[in-house]
Motif scaffolding. Structure first.
Motif, PDB file in Angstrom:
ATOM      1  N   GLY A  88       0.797  -1.227   0.000  1.00  0.00           N
ATOM      2  CA  GLY A  88       0.000   0.000   0.000  1.00  0.00           C
ATOM      3  C   GLY A  88       0.832   1.280   0.000  1.00  0.00           C
ATOM      4  O   GLY A  88       2.016   1.260   0.294  1.00  0.00           O
ATOM      5  N   ASP A  89       0.164   2.392  -0.327  1.00  0.00           N
ATOM      6  CA  ASP A  89       0.818   3.704  -0.266  1.00  0.00           C
ATOM      7  C   ASP A  89       0.970   4.156   1.181  1.00  0.00           C
ATOM      8  O   ASP A  89       1.793   5.018   1.492  1.00  0.00           O
ATOM      9  N   ALA A  90       0.130   3.598   2.033  1.00  0.00           N
ATOM     10  CA  ALA A  90       0.274   3.841   3.473  1.00  0.00           C
ATOM     11  C   ALA A  90       0.098   2.504   4.171  1.00  0.00           C
ATOM     12  O   ALA A  90      -0.610   1.627   3.683  1.00  0.00           O
ATOM     13  N   VAL A  91       0.784   2.355   5.308  1.00  0.00           N
ATOM     14  CA  VAL A  91       0.743   1.090   6.038  1.00  0.00           C
ATOM     15  C   VAL A  91       0.275   1.369   7.464  1.00  0.00           C
ATOM     16  O   VAL A  91       0.765   2.295   8.104  1.00  0.00           O
ATOM     17  N   VAL A  92      -0.685   0.585   7.931  1.00  0.00           N
ATOM     18  CA  VAL A  92      -1.153   0.732   9.308  1.00  0.00           C
ATOM     19  C   VAL A  92      -0.745  -0.514  10.078  1.00  0.00           C
ATOM     20  O   VAL A  92      -0.990  -1.637   9.636  1.00  0.00           O
ATOM     21  N   PRO A 101      -8.421   0.097  18.441  1.00  0.00           N
ATOM     22  CA  PRO A 101      -9.677   0.091  17.690  1.00  0.00           C
ATOM     23  C   PRO A 101      -9.459   0.397  16.206  1.00  0.00           C
ATOM     24  O   PRO A 101      -8.899   1.445  15.866  1.00  0.00           O
ATOM     25  N   PRO A 102      -9.884  -0.508  15.305  1.00  0.00           N
ATOM     26  CA  PRO A 102      -9.687  -0.276  13.869  1.00  0.00           C
ATOM     27  C   PRO A 102     -10.346   1.024  13.392  1.00  0.00           C
ATOM     28  O   PRO A 102      -9.902   1.607  12.408  1.00  0.00           O
ATOM     29  N   GLU A 103     -11.389   1.461  14.115  1.00  0.00           N
ATOM     30  CA  GLU A 103     -12.101   2.671  13.696  1.00  0.00           C
ATOM     31  C   GLU A 103     -11.174   3.883  13.660  1.00  0.00           C
ATOM     32  O   GLU A 103     -11.401   4.833  12.908  1.00  0.00           O
ATOM     33  N   LEU A 104     -10.105   3.867  14.470  1.00  0.00           N
ATOM     34  CA  LEU A 104      -9.176   5.001  14.509  1.00  0.00           C
ATOM     35  C   LEU A 104      -8.412   5.143  13.193  1.00  0.00           C
ATOM     36  O   LEU A 104      -7.864   6.208  12.894  1.00  0.00           O
ATOM     37  N   ILE A 105      -8.376   4.066  12.407  1.00  0.00           N
ATOM     38  CA  ILE A 105      -7.654   4.112  11.127  1.00  0.00           C
ATOM     39  C   ILE A 105      -8.217   5.223  10.245  1.00  0.00           C
ATOM     40  O   ILE A 105      -7.472   5.886   9.515  1.00  0.00           O
ATOM     41  N   LEU A 106      -9.532   5.462  10.348  1.00  0.00           N
ATOM     42  CA  LEU A 106     -10.147   6.522   9.541  1.00  0.00           C
ATOM     43  C   LEU A 106      -9.509   7.875   9.858  1.00  0.00           C
ATOM     44  O   LEU A 106      -9.178   8.652   8.954  1.00  0.00           O
ATOM     45  N   GLU A 107      -9.335   8.133  11.158  1.00  0.00           N
ATOM     46  CA  GLU A 107      -8.724   9.391  11.577  1.00  0.00           C
ATOM     47  C   GLU A 107      -7.280   9.480  11.087  1.00  0.00           C
ATOM     48  O   GLU A 107      -6.804  10.530  10.673  1.00  0.00           O
ATOM     49  N   MET A 108      -6.587   8.325  11.143  1.00  0.00           N
ATOM     50  CA  MET A 108      -5.187   8.297  10.691  1.00  0.00           C
ATOM     51  C   MET A 108      -5.102   8.594   9.200  1.00  0.00           C
ATOM     52  O   MET A 108      -4.243   9.348   8.757  1.00  0.00           O
ATOM     53  N   ILE A 109      -6.008   7.996   8.444  1.00  0.00           N
ATOM     54  CA  ILE A 109      -5.984   8.218   6.996  1.00  0.00           C
ATOM     55  C   ILE A 109      -6.236   9.699   6.687  1.00  0.00           C
ATOM     56  O   ILE A 109      -5.580  10.297   5.830  1.00  0.00           O
ATOM     57  N   ARG A 113      -3.822  12.106   4.629  1.00  0.00           N
ATOM     58  CA  ARG A 113      -4.240  12.877   3.448  1.00  0.00           C
ATOM     59  C   ARG A 113      -3.899  14.356   3.613  1.00  0.00           C
ATOM     60  O   ARG A 113      -3.707  15.070   2.639  1.00  0.00           O
ATOM     61  N   GLU A 114      -3.827  14.815   4.883  1.00  0.00           N
ATOM     62  CA  GLU A 114      -3.424  16.211   5.134  1.00  0.00           C
ATOM     63  C   GLU A 114      -1.935  16.408   4.868  1.00  0.00           C
ATOM     64  O   GLU A 114      -1.453  17.526   4.835  1.00  0.00           O
ATOM     65  N   GLY A 115      -1.187  15.315   4.769  1.00  0.00           N
ATOM     66  CA  GLY A 115       0.233  15.442   4.444  1.00  0.00           C
ATOM     67  C   GLY A 115       1.184  14.911   5.505  1.00  0.00           C
ATOM     68  O   GLY A 115       2.403  15.009   5.359  1.00  0.00           O
ATOM     69  N   TYR A 116       0.653  14.346   6.605  1.00  0.00           N
ATOM     70  CA  TYR A 116       1.537  13.758   7.616  1.00  0.00           C
ATOM     71  C   TYR A 116       2.011  12.385   7.153  1.00  0.00           C
ATOM     72  O   TYR A 116       1.255  11.645   6.526  1.00  0.00           O
ATOM     73  N   GLN A 117       3.285  12.074   7.461  1.00  0.00           N
ATOM     74  CA  GLN A 117       3.828  10.799   6.980  1.00  0.00           C
ATOM     75  C   GLN A 117       3.902   9.719   8.060  1.00  0.00           C
ATOM     76  O   GLN A 117       4.022   8.548   7.762  1.00  0.00           O
ATOM     77  N   VAL A 118       3.860  10.166   9.324  1.00  0.00           N
ATOM     78  CA  VAL A 118       3.737   9.203  10.416  1.00  0.00           C
ATOM     79  C   VAL A 118       2.593   9.672  11.315  1.00  0.00           C
ATOM     80  O   VAL A 118       2.629  10.794  11.809  1.00  0.00           O
ATOM     81  N   VAL A 119       1.575   8.861  11.457  1.00  0.00           N
ATOM     82  CA  VAL A 119       0.469   9.205  12.365  1.00  0.00           C
ATOM     83  C   VAL A 119       0.446   8.149  13.450  1.00  0.00           C
ATOM     84  O   VAL A 119       0.074   7.000  13.209  1.00  0.00           O
ATOM     85  N   TYR A 120       0.903   8.515  14.659  1.00  0.00           N
ATOM     86  CA  TYR A 120       0.961   7.518  15.724  1.00  0.00           C
ATOM     87  C   TYR A 120      -0.213   7.711  16.684  1.00  0.00           C
ATOM     88  O   TYR A 120      -0.730   8.815  16.852  1.00  0.00           O
ATOM     89  N   ALA A 121      -0.649   6.621  17.289  1.00  0.00           N
ATOM     90  CA  ALA A 121      -1.790   6.665  18.193  1.00  0.00           C
ATOM     91  C   ALA A 121      -1.297   6.770  19.633  1.00  0.00           C
ATOM     92  O   ALA A 121      -0.445   6.006  20.057  1.00  0.00           O
ATOM     93  N   LEU A 162       2.026   4.625   8.607  1.00  0.00           N
ATOM     94  CA  LEU A 162       3.302   5.061   8.038  1.00  0.00           C
ATOM     95  C   LEU A 162       3.148   5.237   6.531  1.00  0.00           C
ATOM     96  O   LEU A 162       2.580   4.369   5.861  1.00  0.00           O
ATOM     97  N   ASP A 163       3.644   6.333   6.032  1.00  0.00           N
ATOM     98  CA  ASP A 163       3.631   6.548   4.595  1.00  0.00           C
ATOM     99  C   ASP A 163       4.611   5.590   3.909  1.00  0.00           C
ATOM    100  O   ASP A 163       5.567   5.130   4.530  1.00  0.00           O
ATOM    101  N   ARG A 164       4.380   5.289   2.646  1.00  0.00           N
ATOM    102  CA  ARG A 164       5.245   4.368   1.905  1.00  0.00           C
ATOM    103  C   ARG A 164       6.723   4.758   2.015  1.00  0.00           C
ATOM    104  O   ARG A 164       7.598   3.914   2.171  1.00  0.00           O
ATOM    105  N   LYS A 165       6.984   6.081   1.958  1.00  0.00           N
ATOM    106  CA  LYS A 165       8.378   6.546   2.047  1.00  0.00           C
ATOM    107  C   LYS A 165       9.019   6.107   3.355  1.00  0.00           C
ATOM    108  O   LYS A 165      10.169   5.667   3.392  1.00  0.00           O
ATOM    109  N   VAL A 166       8.271   6.242   4.444  1.00  0.00           N
ATOM    110  CA  VAL A 166       8.776   5.868   5.766  1.00  0.00           C
ATOM    111  C   VAL A 166       8.985   4.349   5.825  1.00  0.00           C
ATOM    112  O   VAL A 166      10.002   3.868   6.329  1.00  0.00           O
TER     113      VAL A 166
END
Ligand code: UDP
Ligand code: MG
Length: 323
Positions: A88-92, A101-109, A113-121, A162-166
């Protein structure tokens, strides 16, 4: 077709969580309207996890991507393998026990999309865990935060996007004692946290007994800090200073005719203290040397007995037979 989002779950004896994990993730990803894949890494499970993974892959070959280890290699290595097999272009990264909770993935995505490359919970609360686990976890995060050279956010686990680059950058880091949350901070990039309440395990019990927790903590500290080695030096100086003071005191007291410090006990205590400090320091050195040795051997990080391609092939032959 290449998916947009890869979700990685390491699996070690999670037979009672797998169906629910798949169901919740499918539901969430369906509502997100993203192309996705679920990389299930079976880390040498001894229960029925393997059979269930096979069933899931047979029922939904488009989304389920199994990676089967030849034996148990540990949580961090399982996630590493998942990252290497992800497309994938992003990996969770998510735990299989639904504490994340898998539901948090929506917030991460959305953040991605806003441009962050690492979104940690970030865990604001934890449910259903013993006071011992809570206490050791809190202590662990604070110690690691204090003594390591990278700014690892407090109270974050591996649950992150994590973004693909990371992912590609981390895949190129071949160290074998992996502390993924440290590595994903170390690489830099644009990072942001999202908060969540960590739930109790869906089923089963923790796969992190004290022994594994301790190894995990040692890996974290030695991977990102020389502090324990420096402690040896500090201790050396402190005890050297104490000895100088001790020697002077004894000489002065003897010269002034004092009867103190004549017995063997004093010598015994001094020898015991110094030899234990020396042994501890040797042990610290040993920890680092052992890790060096592991790196030098250069063995593969893990051994895969069945790859996602093997499953795809099986699926293909099965469907040909059915026709
Ligand atoms: N896990 C693994 N290999 C191991 C131990 C654990 O793949 O040797 C997986 C486990 O199946 C789960 C995740 O790592 O998906 C986190 O483990 P667990 O929930 O037991 O840890 P805890 O939440 O208690 O810290
Ligand atoms: Mg858990």
């Amino acid at each position: 077709m290449k998916p947009t989002i890869s979700i990685i779950a390491p699996i070690y004896n999670e037979q009672d969580c797998l169906h629910e994990l798949y169901r919740r993730i499918r539901e969430v990803m369906h509502s997100a309207k993203e192309d996705w894949e679920l990389v299930l890494v079976n880390d040498g499970s001894k229960d029925r996890s393997y059979e269930i993974i096979r069933e899931l892959a047979a029922a939904d070959p488009e989304h389920v991507r199994p990676v089967i280890f030849a034996r148990n290699f540990g949580h961090q290595i399982a996630v590493t393998a998942g990252m290497e097999f992800s497309r994938g272009d992003a990996v969770v990264i998510i735990d299989a026990d639904l504490q994340d909770p898998p539901e948090l993935i929506l917030e991460m995505i959305a953040k991605w999309r806003e441009g962050y490359q690492v979104v940690y919970a970030v865990r604001t609360e934890r449910e259903g865990e013993s006071w011992f686990k809570l206490f050791t976890a809190k202590l662990f995060y604070r110690i690691v935060y204090k003594i390591t050279d990278v700014d690892i956010p407090l109270d974050t686990g591996d649950f992150r996007l994590l973004d693909r680059k990371v992912v590609d950058t981390m895949n190129a880091m071949h160290e074998r004692h992996r502390f993924l949350r440290g590595m994903s901070s170390w690489v830099g990039f644009k990072q942001v946290g999202v908060e969540y309440k960590r739930a109790a395990r869906f089923a089963g019990e923790t796969k992190y007994p004290i022994k594994k927790m301790l190894k995990f903590a040692l890996d974290a500290i030695t991977s990102f800090s020389y502090f324990p080695l420096q402690v040896a030096t500090y201790l050396g100086f402190i005890f050297a200073a104490i000895s100088v003071i001790g020697v002077i005191t004894v000489v002065v007291m003897r010269l002034s005719g004092s009867q103190e410090f004549l017995g063997q006990a004093t010598t015994l205590v001094a020898v015991l203290i110094f030899s234990s400090v020396q042994l501890i320091c040797l042990g610290i050195l040993g920890e680092y040397i052992g890790r060096l040795y592991d790196e030098v051997k250069g063995r593969p990080l893990y051994i895969v007995s069945e790859t996602p391609d093997d499953f795809a092939e099986q699926h293909l032959t099965n469907s040909i037979h059915e026709e």
